[in-house]
Design an enzyme around this catalytic site. Structure first.
Site, PDB file in Angstrom:
ATOM      1  N   ASP A 121       0.841  -1.192   0.000  1.00 33.19           N
ATOM      2  CA  ASP A 121       0.000   0.000   0.000  1.00 33.19           C
ATOM      3  C   ASP A 121       0.879   1.246   0.000  1.00 33.19           C
ATOM      4  OD1 ASP A 121      -2.254  -1.544   0.087  1.00 33.19           O
ATOM      5  OD2 ASP A 121      -2.665  -1.219   2.217  1.00 33.19           O
ATOM      6  N   LYS A 122       0.371   2.300  -0.566  1.00 29.41           N
ATOM      7  CA  LYS A 122       1.114   3.554  -0.632  1.00 29.41           C
ATOM      8  C   LYS A 122       1.590   4.008   0.744  1.00 29.41           C
ATOM      9  CE  LYS A 122       0.571   8.417  -1.962  1.00 29.41           C
ATOM     10  NZ  LYS A 122      -0.354   9.442  -2.534  1.00 29.41           N
TER      11      LYS A 122
END
Length: 331
Positions: free
Chosen positions: A141-142
């Protein structure tokens, strides 16, 4: 404007990707409505067959892309600046002839989208080191920091991708959560399903009947008066947002995860970084030319300071893979 039909072979980086997301990555200026119109008109095909937006494409598939009236295509890459090369090389924590491992910073996306132009995938030219352009074999995930594995050759990419798909690759995450689980260690078995929201947003929810199997192991390393706890987590499956949703499901959302209820109390915690406190700490996987390899990613400086703020000491931590070894065998 592209004046003729083009045929593009799906790269290993996009293996098992939904077709609409593939277009979002490679043609970010193509609007969803136009994509649907092209699909309805059978202008877009996969392996010569009619395609739908929710179908999955796999490495080696051939996508027929009709003429598109776009000013700029995502595939047109600019030469990487020296600053960007230095930055992405500073993230390298392991490198050999087959693979590279990065300690990805929080806030840096792995791949691009319609509103995401700066990402790891766009920086990979800075990691050629005289060889091929590295290839992504999994994602983070970012807002999650930590271990991200890259393959340096096509052969390594195939072997590493398979290791993730067959669960031969094991990952350990460190998280700070709000509250403390009732049991010091345990298994979270809660099927997950993706739900679409407004404006194309997407979230993941527990759905016992319709959800896909999702299993995570956890271990409480330390806790501050049961208000904030340090967890070690091992996902045994690889669902989107799995650890984030599972932590929230047992009543201890990850600190800073605003999507799943982990909002930081700014009045109470003014002295900590307002990020999501999930870090991919380590990975254990079969190496393309060796037996088993383990790589550990140090805590980012801002997360380390927050650990110290809560009185958690990450030094001399025992090997977590051994803690989870017995439990993961039965999966």
């Amino acid at each position: 404007m592209s004046e003729k039909v083009t045929f593009i072979q799906v790269d290993i980086n996009d293996n098992d990707c939904r077709l609409d997301r593939w277009f979002k990555r490679h043609y970010p200026q193509l609007k969803q409505g136009m994509l649907q119109k092209l699909l309805r008109g059978k202008n877009i095909r996969v392996n010569g067959k009619r395609a739908t937006s929710d179908m999955h494409v796999f490495a080696g598939d051939e996508i027929r892309v009709p003429p598109l009236d776009l000013e700029v295509k995502a595939s047109e890459k600019k030469e990487l600046s020296e600053k960007d090369k230095i930055f992405i090389q500073s993230c390298v924590i392991y490198k050999d002839d087959d693979m590279i491992v990065l300690n990805k910073p929080a806030g840096l996306a792995v791949q691009g989208g319609s509103k995401q132009t700066y990402h790891v995938d766009g920086l990979l030219d800075g990691l050629k080191y005289g060889g091929e352009r590295p290839k992504l074999v999994h994602r983070l995930d970012k807002e999650t920091s930590g271990v991200l594995v890259l393959a340096r050759t096509n052969k390594a990419a195939q072997l590493l991708t398979r290791a993730f798909k067959t669960h031969e690759a094991h990952k350990i995450y460190w998280a700070l959560v709000i509250g403390c689980p009732k049991m010091k260690e345990g298994e979270i078995n809660a099927p997950l399903i993706k739900k679409s929201g407004k404006n194309g947003s997407e979230s993941v929810q527990v759905d016992i009947e319709k959800g896909q199997e999702a299993v995570s192991l956890y271990h409480v390393v330390d806790s501050l008066a049961n208000k904030i706890s340090w967890l070690e987590l091992m996902p045994l499956t690889g669902r989107t947002h799995q650890l984030r949703v599972h932590c929230a499901y047992i009543g201890t959302p990850i600190l800073g995860d605003t999507k799943y209820g982990g909002n930081i109390d700014k009045n109470q915690y003014q002295d900590i970084s307002h990020r999501m406190y999930l870090h991919a700490r380590a990975i254990q996987l079969p190496h393309p030319s060796k037996k088993i390899i383990e790589v550990y990613a140090p805590l980012p400086q801002e997360m380390k300071k927050s650990f110290e703020f809560f009185g958690f000491n990450d030094k001399n931590k025992e090997n977590t893979f051994k803690i989870f070894e017995k439990k993961k065998r039965g999966f």
